[in-house]
Design a protein around this motif. Structure first.
Motif, short mmCIF file in Angstrom:
data_model
loop_
_atom_site.label_atom_id
_atom_site.label_comp_id
_atom_site.label_asym_id
_atom_site.label_seq_id
_atom_site.Cartn_x
_atom_site.Cartn_y
_atom_site.Cartn_z
N ALA A 228 0.85 -1.19 0.00
CA ALA A 228 0.00 0.00 0.00
C ALA A 228 0.88 1.23 0.00
N SER A 229 0.31 2.34 -0.44
CA SER A 229 0.98 3.63 -0.34
C SER A 229 -0.07 4.71 -0.15
N VAL A 230 0.34 5.84 0.39
CA VAL A 230 -0.59 6.93 0.65
C VAL A 230 0.14 8.25 0.49
N LYS A 231 -0.56 9.25 -0.03
CA LYS A 231 0.03 10.57 -0.20
C LYS A 231 0.05 11.29 1.14
N MET A 232 1.19 11.92 1.46
CA MET A 232 1.35 12.67 2.70
C MET A 232 1.06 14.15 2.44
N GLU A 233 1.03 14.93 3.51
CA GLU A 233 0.74 16.36 3.40
C GLU A 233 1.98 17.18 3.04
N GLY B 264 0.22 0.93 16.84
CA GLY B 264 -0.68 0.80 15.69
C GLY B 264 -0.69 1.98 14.75
N LYS B 265 0.19 2.95 14.99
CA LYS B 265 0.21 4.15 14.16
C LYS B 265 1.60 4.34 13.55
N VAL B 266 1.63 5.11 12.46
CA VAL B 266 2.87 5.48 11.80
C VAL B 266 2.98 7.00 11.81
N GLU C 290 -2.65 -0.19 9.76
CA GLU C 290 -3.40 -1.21 9.02
C GLU C 290 -4.06 -0.64 7.77
N THR C 291 -4.75 0.48 7.91
CA THR C 291 -5.51 1.04 6.79
C THR C 291 -4.70 2.02 5.95
N MET C 292 -3.60 2.55 6.51
CA MET C 292 -2.77 3.58 5.88
C MET C 292 -3.54 4.88 5.65
N LYS C 293 -4.61 5.09 6.41
CA LYS C 293 -5.36 6.34 6.32
C LYS C 293 -4.77 7.37 7.28
#
Length: 446
Positions: free
Chosen positions: A88-93, A108-110, A125-128
């Motif tokens: 998974a990947s997610v865009k950061m701010e 449980g957090k990044v 887990e969700t990468m949200k």
């Protein structure tokens, strides 16, 4: 026979999943690992390239269970630790310039440190996204993030002669309906010079951190400070020489704290129950020291600049006297990794270090009590198209795989050079040992 084989495979899969789940709960970079890491001839398990320039360079990867986490450009990535494939990947701010500070996993957090004074939290887990903090002064988010009991602590850097903040943030997600809610600091501590590669050490009541000296010359007087953990108010300080460019670390065996400075000093000091800092002892190296010291079994391991190259340093952690040094291919600017995986059988530990020069590989040192000279091996040298300078910590997976990055834009996963069957058997044996140890630990805590 087929039934037996199927059952064995099922048990291995279940055991592996259980083992990874337990491992993920406690994973953090400490400079120590008990994994049986490669010692003489590392083999490349995989490499993976990110970005086309330094602006999109990957951060050092960290291990969380059977995954690795890293940032590159404006994205946070979760990869399979065995194959390097993207999960998974997610865009950061924002993005992270120079990419020297890895993400932090806790509870449980990044947590990621981004430029312009931004800290962002994600659900592992969700990468949200969970929340975003933007500092009032801003600057480069170039200090490690420390997690303790539901809070995170980190600092920012604007310029050597400018002010910047050290901050405390509540790690919880107060508004689960909003992914980018604006987080407010519990407290901020403003200091001239700011905080560059300056991670803190947190106790039950206090936080201890070093800062830059506030001037262009790195030989000026600076400070190591203790702060009230709840309020951020300064309690005590020690005057030291040069910008503190390492984390402050605590050794329980000696009840003592350590840090390093760009002026070439390694410092040892104490803190009493009232937060007062005292008993400063120093070691003067041949050049700048930015690697956070690692202390194990009475010895301190670090590295320093030595002209155009570098040195590996071993000190007596109590007296701060030099035991021995050893030349390296380049300046080891990042924290080293000490493996105790073979100590019970051999009495030896292995110390792994990157260095800020080509070819950008890993050097390993073998050390034991009473040893007074270096035993060195160039553990891994990248192929020519992946050779580049390197300021990267090294993370170890549960089965001994080593992970790091260099300025070629590649991350590397290294294992002991064994046949496929040997590697599988070693992993199964290690996995079973770890599962038994963890089950026993869980039972003993009940």
């Amino acid at each position: 026979m087929k039934k037996t084989l199927s059952l064995l495979i099922a048990l291995i899969i279940f055991a592996s999943s259980f083992c990874m789940a337990v491992y993920a709960l406690s994973q953090a970079y400490t400079g120590l690992t008990s994994a049986q890491t490669p010692t003489t001839n590392a083999s490349l398990l995989f490499s993976k390239k990110f970005g086309g320039s330094y602006k999109a360079a990957p951060t050092p990867p960290i291990v969380v269970g059977d995954t690795i986490l890293l940032m590159s450009g404006v994205k946070l990535y979760k990869l399979n630790a065995e194959t390097g494939e993207e999960i998974a990947s997610v865009k950061m701010e924002g993005s992270t310039l120079y990419a020297t500070v890895p993400p932090l996993y806790a509870d449980g957090k990044v947590f990621v440190a981004l430029d312009d004074g931004i800290i962002q939290a994600f659900d592992y887990e969700t990468m949200k996204s969970l929340w975003v903090y933007t500092d009032s002064i801003g600057g480069q988010a170039i200090s490690p993030i420390t997690y303790d009991n539901g809070y995170i602590y980190t600092g920012f850097w604007v310029d050597e002669t400018e002010y910047a903040n050290y901050v405390c943030l509540d790690a919880s997600d107060e508004n689960i309906k909003t992914e980018t809610e604006s987080k407010s600091a519990e407290w901020t501590y403003k200091a001239l010079g700011g905080f560059y590669w300056a991670g803190c050490c947190v106790t039950d009541k206090y936080l201890v951190v070093g800062k830059d000296d506030g001037k262009k010359n790195s030989e000026n007087s600076s400070k190591i400070i203790s702060l009230n953990k709840s309020t951020g108010k300064a309690v005590s300080s020690l005057s030291v020489t040069g910008d503190i460019r390492s984390s402050v670390v605590y050794s329980a065996e000696a009840d003592t704290y350590y840090a390093s400075s760009k002026a070439g000093y390694v410092y040892k000091f104490s803190m009493d129950s009232a937060g007062k800092l005292s008993s400063l002892k120093t070691y003067k190296a041949s050049g700048a020291v930015t690697a956070t010291p690692v202390i194990y079994n009475g010895r301190l391991y670090s590295g320093c600049q030595n002209g155009s190259t570098g040195k590996f340093i071993v000190l007596d952690a109590k007296t701060m006297k030099e035991i021995y040094t050893c030349d390296m291919l380049g300046y080891p600017q990042a924290s080293m990794l000490v493996s105790t995986g073979y100590e019970e059988a051999t009495g030896k530990v292995h110390i792994y270090s990157t260095y800020n020069a080509k070819p950008g590989g890993i050097t390993v040192f073998e050390d034991s009590q009473g040893q007074t000279s270096a035993v060195k091996t160039e553990l891994y040298t990248p192929e020519s198209d992946m050779q580049q300078y390197c300021i990267s910590t090294i993370s170890a997976g549960e089965y001994g795989t080593l992970y790091y990055k260099n300025d070629s834009g590649n991350i590397f996963a290294l294992t002991e050079a064994k046949t496929g069957v040997q590697s599988i058997l070693q992993r199964i044996i290690t996995m079973i040992k770890n599962i038994i140890a963890k089950i026993m630990a869980l039972l003993s805590n009940k």
